[in-house]
Design a protein around this motif. Structure first.
Motif, PDB file in Angstrom:
ATOM      1  N   LYS A 170       0.824  -1.210   0.000  1.00 55.19           N
ATOM      2  CA  LYS A 170       0.000   0.000   0.000  1.00 55.19           C
ATOM      3  C   LYS A 170       0.857   1.258   0.000  1.00 55.19           C
ATOM      4  O   LYS A 170       0.386   2.312  -0.396  1.00 55.19           O
ATOM      5  CB  LYS A 170      -0.927   0.004   1.214  1.00 55.19           C
ATOM      6  CG  LYS A 170      -0.241   0.255   2.536  1.00 55.19           C
ATOM      7  CD  LYS A 170      -1.259   0.227   3.670  1.00 55.19           C
ATOM      8  CE  LYS A 170      -0.606   0.463   5.015  1.00 55.19           C
ATOM      9  NZ  LYS A 170      -0.295   1.878   5.280  1.00 55.19           N
ATOM     10  N   MET A 221     -19.076  -3.419  -5.356  1.00 60.35           N
ATOM     11  CA  MET A 221     -19.032  -1.973  -5.565  1.00 60.35           C
ATOM     12  C   MET A 221     -19.335  -1.650  -7.023  1.00 60.35           C
ATOM     13  O   MET A 221     -19.031  -2.428  -7.920  1.00 60.35           O
ATOM     14  CB  MET A 221     -17.631  -1.449  -5.241  1.00 60.35           C
ATOM     15  CG  MET A 221     -17.196  -1.679  -3.809  1.00 60.35           C
ATOM     16  SD  MET A 221     -15.565  -0.972  -3.570  1.00 60.35           S
ATOM     17  CE  MET A 221     -15.133  -1.654  -1.980  1.00 60.35           C
ATOM     18  N   ASN A 237     -15.451   1.280  -7.405  1.00 59.67           N
ATOM     19  CA  ASN A 237     -14.208   0.567  -7.683  1.00 59.67           C
ATOM     20  C   ASN A 237     -13.076   1.546  -7.975  1.00 59.67           C
ATOM     21  O   ASN A 237     -11.971   1.412  -7.463  1.00 59.67           O
ATOM     22  CB  ASN A 237     -14.399  -0.359  -8.891  1.00 59.67           C
ATOM     23  CG  ASN A 237     -14.703  -1.778  -8.479  1.00 59.67           C
ATOM     24  OD1 ASN A 237     -13.816  -2.512  -8.070  1.00 59.67           O
ATOM     25  ND2 ASN A 237     -15.968  -2.169  -8.555  1.00 59.67           N
ATOM     26  N   PHE A 248     -11.952   3.676  -4.872  1.00 60.73           N
ATOM     27  CA  PHE A 248     -11.463   2.989  -3.662  1.00 60.73           C
ATOM     28  C   PHE A 248     -10.104   3.504  -3.203  1.00 60.73           C
ATOM     29  O   PHE A 248      -9.911   3.884  -2.051  1.00 60.73           O
ATOM     30  CB  PHE A 248     -11.411   1.489  -3.929  1.00 60.73           C
ATOM     31  CG  PHE A 248     -11.060   0.675  -2.721  1.00 60.73           C
ATOM     32  CD1 PHE A 248     -12.045   0.218  -1.865  1.00 60.73           C
ATOM     33  CD2 PHE A 248      -9.737   0.349  -2.430  1.00 60.73           C
ATOM     34  CE1 PHE A 248     -11.733  -0.538  -0.749  1.00 60.73           C
ATOM     35  CE2 PHE A 248      -9.415  -0.389  -1.319  1.00 60.73           C
ATOM     36  CZ  PHE A 248     -10.419  -0.834  -0.474  1.00 60.73           C
ATOM     37  N   ALA A 249      -9.142   3.536  -4.137  1.00 55.61           N
ATOM     38  CA  ALA A 249      -7.781   3.916  -3.757  1.00 55.61           C
ATOM     39  C   ALA A 249      -7.725   5.366  -3.305  1.00 55.61           C
ATOM     40  O   ALA A 249      -6.986   5.710  -2.377  1.00 55.61           O
ATOM     41  CB  ALA A 249      -6.835   3.694  -4.926  1.00 55.61           C
ATOM     42  N   LYS A 268     -10.206   7.101  -1.962  1.00 55.25           N
ATOM     43  CA  LYS A 268     -10.833   7.205  -0.639  1.00 55.25           C
ATOM     44  C   LYS A 268      -9.861   6.729   0.424  1.00 55.25           C
ATOM     45  O   LYS A 268      -9.773   7.277   1.517  1.00 55.25           O
ATOM     46  CB  LYS A 268     -12.101   6.344  -0.590  1.00 55.25           C
ATOM     47  CG  LYS A 268     -13.306   7.036  -1.158  1.00 55.25           C
ATOM     48  CD  LYS A 268     -14.565   6.292  -0.761  1.00 55.25           C
ATOM     49  CE  LYS A 268     -15.752   6.806  -1.554  1.00 55.25           C
ATOM     50  NZ  LYS A 268     -16.669   5.724  -1.933  1.00 55.25           N
ATOM     51  N   GLN A 269      -9.147   5.663   0.066  1.00 52.29           N
ATOM     52  CA  GLN A 269      -8.176   5.113   0.991  1.00 52.29           C
ATOM     53  C   GLN A 269      -7.143   6.185   1.376  1.00 52.29           C
ATOM     54  O   GLN A 269      -6.620   6.193   2.469  1.00 52.29           O
ATOM     55  CB  GLN A 269      -7.504   3.917   0.305  1.00 52.29           C
ATOM     56  CG  GLN A 269      -6.928   2.878   1.214  1.00 52.29           C
ATOM     57  CD  GLN A 269      -7.994   2.202   2.052  1.00 52.29           C
ATOM     58  OE1 GLN A 269      -9.075   1.875   1.596  1.00 52.29           O
ATOM     59  NE2 GLN A 269      -7.671   1.995   3.322  1.00 52.29           N
ATOM     60  N   ARG A 299      -9.235   1.853 -12.855  1.00 51.14           N
ATOM     61  CA  ARG A 299      -8.899   1.838 -11.432  1.00 51.14           C
ATOM     62  C   ARG A 299      -7.414   2.117 -11.238  1.00 51.14           C
ATOM     63  O   ARG A 299      -7.002   2.693 -10.243  1.00 51.14           O
ATOM     64  CB  ARG A 299      -9.274   0.472 -10.850  1.00 51.14           C
ATOM     65  CG  ARG A 299      -9.411   0.489  -9.368  1.00 51.14           C
ATOM     66  CD  ARG A 299     -10.020  -0.788  -8.863  1.00 51.14           C
ATOM     67  NE  ARG A 299      -9.205  -1.955  -9.176  1.00 51.14           N
ATOM     68  CZ  ARG A 299      -9.526  -3.187  -8.831  1.00 51.14           C
ATOM     69  NH1 ARG A 299     -10.642  -3.411  -8.163  1.00 51.14           N
ATOM     70  NH2 ARG A 299      -8.756  -4.189  -9.145  1.00 51.14           N
ATOM     71  N   ARG A 324      -5.382   6.785 -10.197  1.00 51.32           N
ATOM     72  CA  ARG A 324      -4.521   7.088  -9.047  1.00 51.32           C
ATOM     73  C   ARG A 324      -3.299   7.871  -9.415  1.00 51.32           C
ATOM     74  O   ARG A 324      -2.598   8.369  -8.546  1.00 51.32           O
ATOM     75  CB  ARG A 324      -4.066   5.779  -8.415  1.00 51.32           C
ATOM     76  CG  ARG A 324      -5.130   5.061  -7.695  1.00 51.32           C
ATOM     77  CD  ARG A 324      -4.607   3.732  -7.257  1.00 51.32           C
ATOM     78  NE  ARG A 324      -3.250   3.860  -6.734  1.00 51.32           N
ATOM     79  CZ  ARG A 324      -2.475   2.846  -6.475  1.00 51.32           C
ATOM     80  NH1 ARG A 324      -2.900   1.630  -6.686  1.00 51.32           N
ATOM     81  NH2 ARG A 324      -1.264   3.038  -6.003  1.00 51.32           N
TER      82      ARG A 324
END
Lengths: 295, 275, 354
Positions: C73, C90, C95, C98-99, C101-102, C146, C150
C-alpha cells in the motif's frame, strides 16, 4: 517491528483468539479430565482423590455395564450411521434432478436438522408413548408389536427408539453433504458416459459412486465419531434404561459422572472411548490412503 | 420404464421423505393444540375435533419458560456473534496464509471435535467456578464459543476459499492494509457465509443441553433445553404444555434455518469435498 | 513516474528457486514486458515488485529507495490483474474511487479524477453499474481505469488481456499502448504472448527457469537472440532448429548437403556440431537444380502467404513464403538460404555462437 517479522506473525494474530479459547476451555480440561481416569475421584467425597493407577481400567474388565454399553455403542453407531447414510444418499439423488418446487421441498426435508437434539428426543419419546403417540398403535396394526405398548420400556427393543430419532434427525446432514458433492460433478462426464452407451445404473456405479467416494469416506468417518459421542437422545429418551439396557458408552459416562458422581471411573471410560474413536479414525485414514494409492 | 412412471415414482419418494421429516413436528404441534379434555380420548387421532391455544397461554403466563427463552436468546446470540468473529479470523488465516504450525493448529481443532465432551464437564466446572462463571450466562457463552469455534472456522474457511485472493491484493495495491482489505472488501463479500456460520452456531448453542444442565443449576440462568427437561421430569403428564413449550423452542431455530439453509449447504459442500 | 531497480533478487517457495539472481533496471517512463512460458517466474517477479511477495534475497528499489520492507500500500504502484479483481460489491465508480478514498482525498477531487479517467476509457455511461453487469472487455477497462485514476508511480500488468477474445485483445493492446504514450508512466507488463511483448514493449525481458535470458528491444531480441530459448520463443511460425556441422571453411552441412556458408568463426573446432537456427520467413524457394533439393511435406495457407513444411533428409523445417506458384506434397523444390540468415548455437548450452 520489521515488516518481515510482522508478516511472519500475522497468521498467528488471526488464529490466536480461537486457539487460546480452545486451549483454555477444551484442551486443558481434556488433559485434566484424562488425569482423573487415574484417580479415585468421587464428587462430594472429601476422602477421595488418591492416585489409583490403572485400577479403574481393571475394574472396567469386570463391569457388565461397561461391556453392555460398548456393545450398544457399536450397534447404535453402526445402525444409525448406515440408515442415515442410506436414506441420505437416496434423498440427495432425488433432489439432484430439477423439478418444480425443489427449493421448498429441500428446505422441508432438511428441517429436522435444525431441531435441537434434546427436542428430537422428546418428540420421538412422545411419539412412542401409547397415550399420546401413534407409533405403538401403528406398529401393533402392522403386527410388529403384540400389544400397543411403549417400546422404550422394553429392554430388548428400547434402543430402537433413540435410533429412530437419530435417523430422522441425521438424514439431512448426509443428504446436504452428498447433494453438494453430487452437484459439483460436472454434467459433461454423465453425457460422455451416456454417449459411451452406459445406462442409468451403470452410470451411477461407474461415475457417481467413484466421484462421491472421497466425500463419502470423510463424511461417514466424521459422522461415526460424532454419533458415537452423541448421548443426548439416549439420555433424554430412556436415561440409559430400562435397567441400563440402552446405555452407550457416552451416556454411561454421563450416568457414572452425574448420577453416581464417580468422576474417576467415568473419566477412565471416557478415555477408553476416546482411544477407540482415535483408532477408528486412524484406521479409516490409513484405509483411504491405501485405496487412493492403489487407484 | 416410461418417463411418466419414473416421474411419478420420483414424486412419490420425495413425498414420503417430506412426510417422514414433517410428521414428528406436525405431531408436536397437534398435541400442543389439543385441549386437555380430549388429550386421552383423541390422543392418537390425526387432528383433534377441537383446538385450543390454552397450553401456549399457560406456558407463557404460568411457567418460567419466557425467562428460559430470554436466557437462551441471549446466550445463543452472544455465542453466535463471538464464535463467528473468532472463527472468521481463524478461517481467514487457514485460507490465506501458509505458516509454521498450521497443520498443528488444524489438528488441534479437529481433535477438539472428536472427544466425548462429557469428560470435560467436571474440569470446566472447576475452572469456571472460582471465576464466578458457573450459574452465569457469561460462563455458558464462553464455553459454547469455544465448542463451536473449530467447526465454524472450517466453515468460514470454505467461504473465504470461494473469494479470489486477487481481490484483497488489489485492495492492498490500492492503499489498504491487509486488515482494511479484509474489512472493506472480503467481509462484505462473505456476508452470506457469516450469516450461515452465525446461524449455525446460534442453533448449536440454542440446542445445547449437557453443559447448560451441569454449569447452571439456578432457574434464573437456565436455558430453554434445561428448563424443558426440568419441566418434563416434574410434570411428565402435562403433554399439552410440554409440547407447546417444545414448539416455542423450535421457532427461532426453525426460522433461522429456513433463512440460511441455502448458504449452509454451500459452505458444507466446499468443506466436505476438501476433507 | 519512477525507476525500478532490482539487484540480485531471488525467491524460493521451498521447492527449489523460482527466481535466481535477477538484475534489472526499469527506466523512467519505459514500457517493459516480462516475457516467458508459464512457470518461468515472471508473475512472481511482478508480485515482488508489487510487494505482494517477499523476496528471498536481493534488493528492490523504487526511485532509488529500498522497498524490501515497504508494504504494497505504501509503494504507490497500480496493478491490473489477469482476473481484473474488480470489487464485486461496488459499482464501477466505487471501484475506481477505492484507492483515492483510501488516501482520504476530498470528495470533489475524487469525483473529478474518476470522471476524468472514465471519460478517457469510455466508461462514463457505466459508472453506476456493478462489475457483474459488464462485458469482459468493459471489465478490463474498469481495471485499467482503477489503475490510472490514481496517477501512480508505475503500472504493473499481470497478463491483463489473456481473458479476452482475439479481436478485443488486439484493440486493448493498442489502447494500452496509447495510454502509455499519453501518461508516460513506467509500466511493467507480464505476458506469455510473444505478440503482446513484441508489439507493446520498449524493451523485453525474456525469462526462463527463473533467470533472465536476455534483455533488449523487441527487434534486437528477434534479430539477435542470445540463446535457443529466446530464438525459439519469438516469432510465428517459430525458428527452425537443425542439427548441422560447421566445416573449417564456413560451410554449414545438414544431412550431407551444404546449406549455406558463413564467415569462418574463430574459436570453433573443425567440423564442430552446431544447432543452426533459420527463421522461416528468411528462407526462399527456388528450383532444385541451383540450390539444396528438399521435399514438400505439407502446405498451410495463412491468408497472407503459405507455410511450407519441408523434409531435408531426416530433419524437418518450415518456410514462410508469399510466392504463389503451385506446390504439391511430395514435390521436390529448391531451398535457398540468404547470407546473414543462419544463426548458430552451441547444441550443449544453447548459447549463441555466431
Amino acid at each position: 517491528m520489521s515488516r518481515a517479522l510482522a508478516l511472519r506473525l500475522e497468521p498467528y494474530f488471526y488464529t490466536a483468539p480461537s486457539l487460546l479459547l480452545i486451549a483454555a476451555i477444551m484442551l486443558v480440561p481434556l488433559v485434566t479430565g484424562l488425569s482423573y481416569a487415574f484417580h479415585d475421584l468421587i464428587l462430594l467425597d472429601p476422602l477421595s482423590g488418591d492416585f489409583v493407577g490403572l485400577d479403574h481400567f481393571r475394574e472396567m474388565l469386570n463391569d457388565d455395564g461397561f461391556w453392555t454399553a460398548l456393545r450398544n455403542t457399536v450397534v447404535w453407531t453402526a445402525v444409525s450411521v448406515a440408515l442415515q447414510f442410506g436414506f441420505g444418499l437416496i434423498l440427495a439423488l432425488l433432489l439432484d434432478r430439477p423439478f418444480p418446487g425443489r427449493g421448498l421441498v429441500q428446505a422441508l426435508v432438511f428441517l429436522p436438522w435444525a431441531v435441537p437434539g434434546f427436542l428430537s428426543g422428546l418428540t420421538w419419546a412422545w411419539l412412542f408413548n401409547p397415550v399420546i403417540g401413534p407409533l405403538p398403535h401403528w406398529l401393533h396394526g402392522l403386527g410388529l408389536l403384540a400389544t400397543p405398548e411403549n417400546i422404550l420400556s422394553d429392554p430388548h427393543l428400547a434402543l430402537w427408539g433413540p435410533i429412530a430419532a437419530n435417523v430422522w434427525w441425521g438424514i439431512p446432514f448426509f443428504a446436504i453433504t452428498l447433494l453438494a458433492a453430487l452437484q459439483s460433478i460436472p454434467k459433461d462426464i454423465y453425457e460422455a458416459a451416456a454417449m459411451d452407451g452406459a445406462g442409468p445404473l451403470l452410470r451411477f456405479r461407474r461415475v457417481t459412486l467413484p466421484l462421491l467416494a472421497p466425500t463419502i469416506a470423510i463424511t461417514v468417518m466424521l459422522r461415526t465419531v460424532w454419533v458415537a459421542n452423541f448421548a443426548e437422545l439416549i439420555v433424554v429418551m430412556t436415561k440409559g434404561g430400562p435397567a441400563d439396557a440402552t446405555q452407550i458408552l457416552s451416556s454411561y459416562i454421563f450416568t457414572l459422572a452425574f448420577q453416581r458422581l464417580d468422576f474417576g471411573y467415568a473419566s477412565a471410560v471416557a478415555a477408553v472411548l476416546l482411544l477407540l474413536l482415535l483408532a477408528y479414525a486412524a484406521a479409516v485414514m490409513v484405509l483411504r490412503h491405501v485405496m487412493t494409492e492403489r487407484a | 420404464m416410461s418417463k411418466t412412471f419414473t416421474r411419478a415414482l420420483h414424486a412419490l419418494a420425495l413425498a414420503a421423505f417430506v412426510a417422514f421429516a414433517l410428521f414428528p413436528l406436525f405431531w408436536l404441534l397437534k398435541v400442543s393444540l389439543t385441549p386437555d379434555d380430549l388429550m386421552y380420548g383423541e390422543g392418537v387421532r390425526l387432528w383433534p375435533s377441537r383446538v385450543t391455544l390454552d397450553h401456549y397461554g399457560a406456558v407463557l403466563r404460568h411457567t418460567q419458560f419466557p425467562l428460559f427463552f430470554r436466557n437462551s436468546l441471549i446466550v445463543s446470540a452472544a455465542t453466535g456473534l463471538f464464535a463467528t468473529a473468532a472463527a472468521s479470523a481463524a478461517g481467514y488465516a487457514f485460507s490465506r496464509f501458509r505458516f509454521r504450525g498450521k497443520a498443528w493448529v488444524v489438528g488441534v481443532m479437529l481433535i477438539s471435535q472428536m472427544f466425548p465432551l462429557v469428560i470435560i464437564v467436571a474440569p470446566i466446572f472447576r475452572l469456571l467456578s472460582p471465576l464466578g462463571l458457573t450459574n452465569s450466562l457469561t460462563g455458558l457463552v464462553v464455553v459454547y464459543t469455544a465448542f463451536n469455534t473449530p467447526f465454524a472456522a472450517f466453515l468460514m474457511q470454505s467461504f473465504f476459499e470461494a473469494i479470489p485472493k486477487d481481490l484483497e491484493e488489489a485492495a492492498m495495491m490500492d492503499g489498504a492494509t491487509r486488515f482494511q482489505a479484509l474489512r472493506r472488501v472480503i467481509l462484505p463479500l462473505t456476508l452470506p457465509g457469516l450469516a450461515a456460520t452465525g446461524g449455525f452456531v446460534f442453533t448449536a448453542a440454542w440446542s445445547e443441553l449437557l453443559f447448560s444442565l451441569m454449569l447452571n443449576s439456578s432457574a434464573a440462568v437456565s436455558t430453554f433445553p434445561a428448563g424443558l427437561l426440568g419441566f418434563v421430569s416434574k410434570f411428565s403428564v402435562d403433554f399439552g404444555q410440554m409440547m407447546a413449550a417444545g414448539v416455542l423452542a423450535l421457532l427461532p431455530v426453525g426460522a433461522f434455518f429456513l433463512l440460511i439453509q441455502r448458504y449452509l449447504v454451500q459452505g458444507l459442500t466446499a468443506g466436505a469435498v476438501k476433507g | 513516474m519512477a525507476t525500478i531497480t532490482l539487484s540480485n533478487v531471488s525467491k524460493d517457495y521451498g521447492g527449489g528457486p523460482v527466481l535466481r539472481g535477477i538484475d534489472l533496471e526499469i527506466r523512467e517512463g519505459e514500457f517493459v514486458a516480462l516475457m516467458g512460458p508459464s512457470g518461468c517466474g515472471k508473475s512472481t517477479l511482478l508480485r515482488l515488485i508489487a510487494g505482494l511477495e517477499e523476496p528471498g534475497g536481493g534488493q528492490i528499489r523504487i526511485d532509488g529507495r529500498l522497498v524490501n520492507d515497504v508494504a504494497p500500500k505504501d509503494r504507490d504502484l497500480a496493478m491490473v490483474f489477469q482476473s481484473y479483481a474488480l470489487y464485486p460489491h461496488m459499482t464501477v465508480r466505487e471501484n475506481m474511487s477505492f484507492a483515492l478514498k483510501q488516501r482520504r482525498l476530498p470528495q470533489a477531487e475524487i469525483t473529478r479524477a474518476v470522471e476524468g479517467a472514465a471519460a478517457k476509457l469510455g466508461l462514463t455511461a457505466l459508472l453506476e453499474r456493478k462489475p457483474k453487469a459488464l462485458s469482459g472487455g468493459q471489465r478490463q477497462r474498469v481495471a485499467m481505469g482503477r489503475a490510472i485514476v490514481r496517477n501512480p508511480k508505475a503500472f504493473l500488468f499481470d497478463e491483463p488481456l489473456s481473458n479476452l477474445d482475439a479481436r478485443l485483445r488486439e484493440q486493448m493492446r493498442y489502447e494500452i499502448r496509447k495510454l502509455h504514450r499519453e501518461l508516460g508512466a513506467t509500466s511493467v507488463y507480464v505476458t506469455h504472448d510473444q505478440v503482446e511483448a513484441m508489439t507493446m514493449a520498449d524493451r523485453i525481458v525474456a525469462l526462463n527457469d527463473g533467470a533472465i535470458q536476455q534483455v533488449g528491444s523487441p527487434q534486437d531480441l528477434y534479430d539477435n537472440p542470445a540463446n535457443l530459448f529466446v530464438a525459439g520463443f519469438l516469432g510465428s511460425p517459430p525458428m527452425n532448429f537443425l542439427d548441422a556441422t560447421l566445416a573449417q571453411d564456413g560451410a554449414l552441412v545438414v544431412e550431407g548437403q551444404t546449406l549455406a556458408r558463413v564467415p569462418p568463426p574463430a574459436g570453433l573446432a573443425s567440423d564442430a556440431a552446431v544447432t543452426l537456427g533459420l527463421r522461416p520467413e528468411r528462407l526462399a524457394l527456388t528450383t532444385p537444380t541451383n540450390s539444396v533439393p528438399t521435399r514438400v511435406d505439407m502446405v498451410e495457407p495463412t491468408g497472407t502467404g503459405r507455410v511450407v513444411h519441408l523434409a531435408l533428409g531426416a530433419q524437418r523445417l518450415k518456410l514462410f513464403t508469399m510466392d504463389t506458384r503451385p506446390l504439391a506434397p511430395g514435390e521436390t523444390v529448391g531451398l535457398s538460404v540468404p547470407p546473414g540468415a543462419p544463426l548458430l548455437f552451441d547444441p550443449g548450452s544453447g548459447t549463441r555462437v555466431a
